[in-house]
Design an enzyme around this catalytic site. Sequence first.
Site, PDB file in Angstrom:
ATOM      1  N   GLY A 103     -17.857 107.329  53.160  1.00 37.26           N
ATOM      2  CA  GLY A 103     -16.629 107.299  52.377  1.00 37.26           C
ATOM      3  C   GLY A 103     -16.423 108.643  51.694  1.00 37.26           C
ATOM      4  CG  ASP A 106     -18.551 114.288  63.576  1.00 42.79           C
ATOM      5  OD1 ASP A 106     -17.383 114.089  63.194  1.00 42.79           O
ATOM      6  OD2 ASP A 106     -19.556 113.895  62.951  1.00 42.79           O
ATOM      7  CB  SER A 151     -20.040 110.387  57.020  1.00 38.93           C
ATOM      8  OG  SER A 151     -18.776 110.979  56.925  1.00 38.93           O
ATOM      9  CD1 TRP A 152     -20.181 108.763  50.188  1.00 38.82           C
ATOM     10  CD2 TRP A 152     -19.922 110.904  49.600  1.00 38.82           C
ATOM     11  NE1 TRP A 152     -20.501 108.869  48.859  1.00 38.82           N
ATOM     12  CE2 TRP A 152     -20.345 110.171  48.466  1.00 38.82           C
ATOM     13  CE3 TRP A 152     -19.698 112.273  49.483  1.00 38.82           C
ATOM     14  CZ2 TRP A 152     -20.549 110.764  47.226  1.00 38.82           C
ATOM     15  CZ3 TRP A 152     -19.909 112.874  48.241  1.00 38.82           C
ATOM     16  CH2 TRP A 152     -20.315 112.119  47.124  1.00 38.82           C
ATOM     17  CG  HIS A 198     -17.828 110.970  61.915  1.00 37.36           C
ATOM     18  ND1 HIS A 198     -18.572 111.955  61.298  1.00 37.36           N
ATOM     19  CD2 HIS A 198     -17.536 110.062  60.942  1.00 37.36           C
ATOM     20  CE1 HIS A 198     -18.716 111.666  60.010  1.00 37.36           C
ATOM     21  NE2 HIS A 198     -18.113 110.509  59.773  1.00 37.36           N
TER      22      HIS A 198
END
Length: 324
Positions: A53, A274, A120-121, A302
């Site tokens: 996120g 990605d 990711s985040w 991704h």
Amino acid sequence: MDKAAGQNGAAALLYPRIDPFDQRMLDVGDGHRVYVEQCGRPDGVPVVVLHGGPGGGCSPSMRRYFDPSVYRVVLFDQRGCGRSRPHASVEANTTWHLVRDIELIRATLGIDRWIVFGGSWGATLALIYAEAHADRVAHLVLRGVFLMTQAELAWFYGGGAGRFWPDIWRRFVELVPEDERGDLIAAYHRRLFSGDPQIETRFARAWASWENSLASMANEGPGGDSPAEYARAFARLENHYFTHAGFLDTDGQILRDAGRIAQVPGTIVQGRYDMICPPAAAHALHAAWPASTLVMVPRAGHALSEPGISAELVRTMDRLRAGD
């Protein structure tokens, strides 16, 4: 940046579905209560899962990357999203609040050191947490590296990725008046925090759709409408964090402080194609962090649910299970 893992061909690569043996709401202060669950082996090797996120929340599929006979898996919904409350709230919601929450969860569960697993985040947060508390991290397992730099935000919200997906990019941009298109994060911020639920939901769904459309190589068109409640938390929290540059002291802070994790072993799993978090960040991190191993997955984008990504993450956790 991230969405919850989807259900596709990757499911066959994962461990069987399991239910938590512990679920609780943890009061972390500042008016926030965070959902925490544990699954797998109660006395097993502890691993904490950091979702993407910001605002993505954790999902049942995230339990399935770990051998449940070996690992004690801790998952939680970060402030403001998933089952945590208040929902979609950005009050007292910064990177440093989340780092503090991770430490509170660790201490509350009586864990000394753990493997930190994030994408990711979630990879961003894992790195920042590890740089602040390296003595608590046994290994970092990162997927789809995002270093929270202005260059990365410019790629995704300034038209770079849009050159590969011009039709989807146009849908994202055209919701905003022409004179505001020079800063789409700011333009969306005005609408995501307008106070009008209909406007907030409309723009939240557009924000989520832009990202979801580019998450997987299997996607061929717009990502579709996410449920309103999910989209609103996802979009508001991402936008809030990106508006404030991740609440970091300076652009490039994670690489600047990489020396703090010089002795922490890590595995970086990166999709070659990605579009959300291009591989340049993973390469830069690997170069600055000698204790890391970089695995570039061909024909993968991704998403956590990409079959090649899922397979490599399971292999990584199985290798750590064996003590390698």
